[in-house]
Motif scaffolding. Structure first.
Motif, PDB file in Angstrom:
ATOM      1  N   PRO A  92     -24.753  74.461   3.469  1.00 31.03           N
ATOM      2  CA  PRO A  92     -24.794  73.102   3.328  1.00 31.03           C
ATOM      3  C   PRO A  92     -26.322  72.753   4.228  1.00 31.03           C
ATOM      4  CG  PRO A  92     -23.430  74.062   4.889  1.00 31.03           C
ATOM      5  CD  PRO A  92     -23.313  75.057   3.529  1.00 31.03           C
ATOM      6  N   ASP A  93     -26.572  74.314   4.887  1.00 37.29           N
ATOM      7  CA  ASP A  93     -28.370  73.636   5.366  1.00 37.29           C
ATOM      8  C   ASP A  93     -29.514  73.989   3.927  1.00 37.29           C
ATOM      9  OD1 ASP A  93     -27.350  74.255   7.839  1.00 37.29           O
ATOM     10  OD2 ASP A  93     -26.579  76.382   7.616  1.00 37.29           O
ATOM     11  N   ALA A  94     -28.922  73.701   2.970  1.00 37.18           N
ATOM     12  CA  ALA A  94     -30.035  74.350   1.949  1.00 37.18           C
ATOM     13  C   ALA A  94     -30.954  72.642   1.720  1.00 37.18           C
ATOM     14  CB  ALA A  94     -29.032  73.980   0.232  1.00 37.18           C
ATOM     15  N   ILE A  95     -32.542  73.074   1.816  1.00 37.34           N
ATOM     16  CA  ILE A  95     -32.348  71.680   0.726  1.00 37.34           C
ATOM     17  C   ILE A  95     -32.239  70.191   0.188  1.00 37.34           C
ATOM     18  CG2 ILE A  95     -35.274  70.589   0.547  1.00 37.34           C
ATOM     19  CD1 ILE A  95     -36.194  72.067   2.866  1.00 37.34           C
ATOM     20  N   ARG A  96     -31.748  69.951   0.059  1.00 39.33           N
ATOM     21  CA  ARG A  96     -32.046  69.221  -1.715  1.00 39.33           C
ATOM     22  C   ARG A  96     -33.087  67.719  -1.948  1.00 39.33           C
ATOM     23  NH1 ARG A  96     -25.594  66.729   0.181  1.00 39.33           N
ATOM     24  NH2 ARG A  96     -25.507  68.721   1.567  1.00 39.33           N
ATOM     25  N   LEU A  97     -32.920  68.172  -3.207  1.00 46.32           N
ATOM     26  CA  LEU A  97     -32.807  67.855  -3.975  1.00 46.32           C
ATOM     27  C   LEU A  97     -32.719  67.553  -4.957  1.00 46.32           C
ATOM     28  CD1 LEU A  97     -36.051  67.368  -6.108  1.00 46.32           C
ATOM     29  CD2 LEU A  97     -36.313  68.881  -6.861  1.00 46.32           C
ATOM     30  N   ALA A  98     -32.516  65.662  -5.016  1.00 45.30           N
ATOM     31  CA  ALA A  98     -31.588  65.103  -6.142  1.00 45.30           C
ATOM     32  C   ALA A  98     -32.666  64.198  -6.989  1.00 45.30           C
ATOM     33  CB  ALA A  98     -30.849  63.722  -5.440  1.00 45.30           C
ATOM     34  N   ILE A  99     -31.933  64.626  -8.563  1.00 41.10           N
ATOM     35  CA  ILE A  99     -32.842  64.059  -9.355  1.00 41.10           C
ATOM     36  C   ILE A  99     -32.035  62.327 -10.318  1.00 41.10           C
ATOM     37  CG2 ILE A  99     -34.696  64.898 -12.154  1.00 41.10           C
ATOM     38  CD1 ILE A  99     -35.071  66.490  -9.456  1.00 41.10           C
ATOM     39  N   THR A 100     -32.716  61.368 -10.990  1.00 42.51           N
ATOM     40  CA  THR A 100     -32.382  60.856 -11.185  1.00 42.51           C
ATOM     41  C   THR A 100     -33.360  60.050 -12.070  1.00 42.51           C
ATOM     42  OG1 THR A 100     -31.206  58.452 -10.431  1.00 42.51           O
ATOM     43  CG2 THR A 100     -32.798  59.165  -9.344  1.00 42.51           C
TER      44      THR A 100
ATOM     45  N   VAL B 150     -40.423  53.202  -5.944  1.00 40.40           N
ATOM     46  CA  VAL B 150     -40.877  54.677  -5.542  1.00 40.40           C
ATOM     47  C   VAL B 150     -40.739  55.940  -7.003  1.00 40.40           C
ATOM     48  CG1 VAL B 150     -41.753  54.070  -3.031  1.00 40.40           C
ATOM     49  CG2 VAL B 150     -39.450  54.884  -4.092  1.00 40.40           C
ATOM     50  N   PHE B 151     -41.827  57.076  -6.772  1.00 41.77           N
ATOM     51  CA  PHE B 151     -41.611  57.927  -7.463  1.00 41.77           C
ATOM     52  C   PHE B 151     -40.625  58.519  -7.283  1.00 41.77           C
ATOM     53  CE2 PHE B 151     -45.737  57.087  -9.035  1.00 41.77           C
ATOM     54  CZ  PHE B 151     -45.741  56.726 -10.208  1.00 41.77           C
ATOM     55  N   GLY B 152     -40.576  58.901  -6.070  1.00 42.07           N
ATOM     56  CA  GLY B 152     -39.421  59.761  -5.046  1.00 42.07           C
ATOM     57  C   GLY B 152     -39.863  59.393  -3.503  1.00 42.07           C
ATOM     58  N   ASP B 153     -39.319  59.793  -2.776  1.00 43.37           N
ATOM     59  CA  ASP B 153     -39.521  59.894  -1.534  1.00 43.37           C
ATOM     60  C   ASP B 153     -38.066  60.706  -0.509  1.00 43.37           C
ATOM     61  OD1 ASP B 153     -41.007  59.742   0.697  1.00 43.37           O
ATOM     62  OD2 ASP B 153     -40.309  57.639   1.332  1.00 43.37           O
ATOM     63  N   ALA B 154     -38.481  61.081   0.351  1.00 45.58           N
ATOM     64  CA  ALA B 154     -37.658  62.502   1.028  1.00 45.58           C
ATOM     65  C   ALA B 154     -37.028  61.181   2.566  1.00 45.58           C
ATOM     66  CB  ALA B 154     -38.445  63.565   0.757  1.00 45.58           C
ATOM     67  N   ASN B 155     -36.176  62.049   2.770  1.00 45.48           N
ATOM     68  CA  ASN B 155     -36.081  62.036   4.363  1.00 45.48           C
ATOM     69  C   ASN B 155     -36.089  63.531   5.179  1.00 45.48           C
ATOM     70  OD1 ASN B 155     -34.093  61.971   6.470  1.00 45.48           O
ATOM     71  ND2 ASN B 155     -33.888  60.168   6.327  1.00 45.48           N
ATOM     72  N   GLU B 156     -36.968  63.568   6.567  1.00 44.06           N
ATOM     73  CA  GLU B 156     -37.526  64.449   6.811  1.00 44.06           C
ATOM     74  C   GLU B 156     -36.332  64.876   7.552  1.00 44.06           C
ATOM     75  OE1 GLU B 156     -40.947  64.909   8.911  1.00 44.06           O
ATOM     76  OE2 GLU B 156     -40.371  66.990   9.749  1.00 44.06           O
ATOM     77  N   ASP B 157     -35.621  64.580   8.322  1.00 45.55           N
ATOM     78  CA  ASP B 157     -34.606  64.380   9.513  1.00 45.55           C
ATOM     79  C   ASP B 157     -33.208  64.987   8.442  1.00 45.55           C
ATOM     80  OD1 ASP B 157     -35.696  64.036  11.521  1.00 45.55           O
ATOM     81  OD2 ASP B 157     -34.815  61.730  11.306  1.00 45.55           O
ATOM     82  N   GLN B 158     -33.339  64.609   7.160  1.00 45.88           N
ATOM     83  CA  GLN B 158     -32.170  64.928   6.845  1.00 45.88           C
ATOM     84  C   GLN B 158     -32.772  65.669   5.659  1.00 45.88           C
ATOM     85  OE1 GLN B 158     -30.563  60.447   5.158  1.00 45.88           O
ATOM     86  NE2 GLN B 158     -28.631  61.852   5.647  1.00 45.88           N
ATOM     87  N   ARG B 159     -33.139  66.472   5.394  1.00 45.40           N
ATOM     88  CA  ARG B 159     -34.148  67.260   4.631  1.00 45.40           C
ATOM     89  C   ARG B 159     -33.455  67.240   3.061  1.00 45.40           C
ATOM     90  NH1 ARG B 159     -35.737  73.041   6.215  1.00 45.40           N
ATOM     91  NH2 ARG B 159     -33.107  74.072   5.876  1.00 45.40           N
ATOM     92  N   ILE B 160     -33.325  65.990   2.439  1.00 45.48           N
ATOM     93  CA  ILE B 160     -33.574  65.522   1.320  1.00 45.48           C
ATOM     94  C   ILE B 160     -33.935  65.070   0.604  1.00 45.48           C
ATOM     95  CG2 ILE B 160     -31.526  64.198  -0.072  1.00 45.48           C
ATOM     96  CD1 ILE B 160     -29.425  63.976   2.180  1.00 45.48           C
ATOM     97  N   ALA B 161     -34.364  65.129  -0.558  1.00 46.30           N
ATOM     98  CA  ALA B 161     -35.736  64.481  -1.782  1.00 46.30           C
ATOM     99  C   ALA B 161     -35.332  64.049  -2.471  1.00 46.30           C
ATOM    100  CB  ALA B 161     -36.423  65.761  -1.904  1.00 46.30           C
ATOM    101  N   ILE B 162     -35.759  63.040  -3.060  1.00 46.43           N
ATOM    102  CA  ILE B 162     -35.459  62.174  -4.209  1.00 46.43           C
ATOM    103  C   ILE B 162     -35.996  61.989  -5.456  1.00 46.43           C
ATOM    104  CG2 ILE B 162     -33.934  60.304  -5.184  1.00 46.43           C
ATOM    105  CD1 ILE B 162     -31.847  59.998  -2.786  1.00 46.43           C
ATOM    106  N   VAL B 163     -36.137  62.637  -7.032  1.00 44.08           N
ATOM    107  CA  VAL B 163     -36.905  62.003  -7.832  1.00 44.08           C
ATOM    108  C   VAL B 163     -36.867  61.372  -8.769  1.00 44.08           C
ATOM    109  CG1 VAL B 163     -39.125  62.917  -9.147  1.00 44.08           C
ATOM    110  CG2 VAL B 163     -38.810  63.819  -7.324  1.00 44.08           C
ATOM    111  N   SER B 164     -36.867  59.706  -9.291  1.00 47.45           N
ATOM    112  CA  SER B 164     -36.383  59.240 -10.626  1.00 47.45           C
ATOM    113  C   SER B 164     -37.110  60.086 -11.346  1.00 47.45           C
ATOM    114  CB  SER B 164     -36.558  57.914  -9.489  1.00 47.45           C
ATOM    115  OG  SER B 164     -36.529  56.792 -10.988  1.00 47.45           O
TER     116      SER B 164
ATOM    117  N   GLN C  44     -33.517  77.929   0.556  1.00 50.88           N
ATOM    118  CA  GLN C  44     -32.208  77.245  -0.049  1.00 50.88           C
ATOM    119  C   GLN C  44     -32.673  76.322  -0.346  1.00 50.88           C
ATOM    120  OE1 GLN C  44     -28.325  79.251  -1.962  1.00 50.88           O
ATOM    121  NE2 GLN C  44     -27.949  77.098  -2.410  1.00 50.88           N
ATOM    122  N   ILE C  45     -33.502  76.018  -1.872  1.00 53.89           N
ATOM    123  CA  ILE C  45     -33.314  74.220  -2.572  1.00 53.89           C
ATOM    124  C   ILE C  45     -31.985  74.255  -3.400  1.00 53.89           C
ATOM    125  CG2 ILE C  45     -34.909  73.293  -3.674  1.00 53.89           C
ATOM    126  CD1 ILE C  45     -37.152  74.763  -2.500  1.00 53.89           C
ATOM    127  N   SER C  46     -31.119  73.219  -3.154  1.00 53.67           N
ATOM    128  CA  SER C  46     -30.334  72.234  -3.724  1.00 53.67           C
ATOM    129  C   SER C  46     -30.450  71.200  -4.795  1.00 53.67           C
ATOM    130  CB  SER C  46     -28.785  72.043  -2.926  1.00 53.67           C
ATOM    131  OG  SER C  46     -28.635  73.751  -2.990  1.00 53.67           O
TER     132      SER C  46
END
Ligand SMILES: [Zn+2]
Ligand SMILES: [Zn+2]
Length: 177
Positions: free
Chosen positions: A69-77, A89-103, A3-5
């Motif tokens: 809680p196991d979902a990969i997260r994608l935050a949009i801001t 940055v347009f965005g980036d991610a943390n592989e260990d936390q499995r979190i991506a962020i896009v601005s 799942q992607i959240s």
């Protein structure tokens, strides 16, 4: 199925995030849901730069309550993001936390003095979301300028690449599922 959240940071157009969720389901063959809005006040900005430090937002997103809680997260801001190594940055991610962020901040046409264009914004967001989720799946940058994993130095790079992975990156992402 994984799942992607999608975590919207502050108020975002819900049609926009729902459309993004559908496209990401198709790209990753994961189920993708839009979570409740995560409130991050402007006081969290670097007050001199008027930008959000990437790691500050990352730690907030890590604490956001999500359905799986196991979902990969994608935050949009809408906040403009920066890192120690990058002015923005347009965005980036943390592989260990499995979190991506896009601005969205620098993906908007009006940021460049052009007329606001919702479709351009959507396509750019999709490309950067695929890129940063790719990182969350363990992918590194790709030298193929058309591949979603190509690093965007400027908006021209984003416009020039596709919202898909090249054959090599696609293989890697499948292997990491
Ligand atoms: Zn990247
Ligand atoms: Zn590639």
């Amino acid at each position: 199925m994984g799942q992607i959240s999608i975590v919207p940071v502050n108020s975002l157009d819900s049609q926009f995030t729902e459309r993004l969720a559908l496209c990401l389901e198709e790209r990753f063959l994961f189920s993708c849901i839009v979570e409740r809005t995560l409130r991050v006040p402007r006081t969290a900005l670097n007050s001199v730069r008027k930008q959000m430090f990437f790691n500050t937002l990352m730690s907030r997103v890590a604490l956001a309550p999500v359905a799986d809680p196991d979902a990969i997260r994608l935050a949009i801001t809408d906040y403009d993001l920066y890192k120690t190594s990058h002015q923005f940055v347009f965005g980036d991610a943390n592989e260990d936390q499995r979190i991506a962020i896009v601005s969205l901040h620098r993906l908007r046409s009006d940021f460049y003095g052009e007329r606001a264009d919702p479709n351009v914004l959507f396509q750019r967001t999709l490309k950067e979301a695929v890129h940063d989720l790719g990182h969350a799946f363990g992918l590194k940058h790709c030298y193929n300028a058309r591949c979603a994993m190509y690093f965007s130095n400027s908006i021209y790079d984003t416009d020039n690449k596709l919202s898909h992975f090249c054959e090599n990156c696609e293989k890697k992402v499948k292997a990491n599922h």
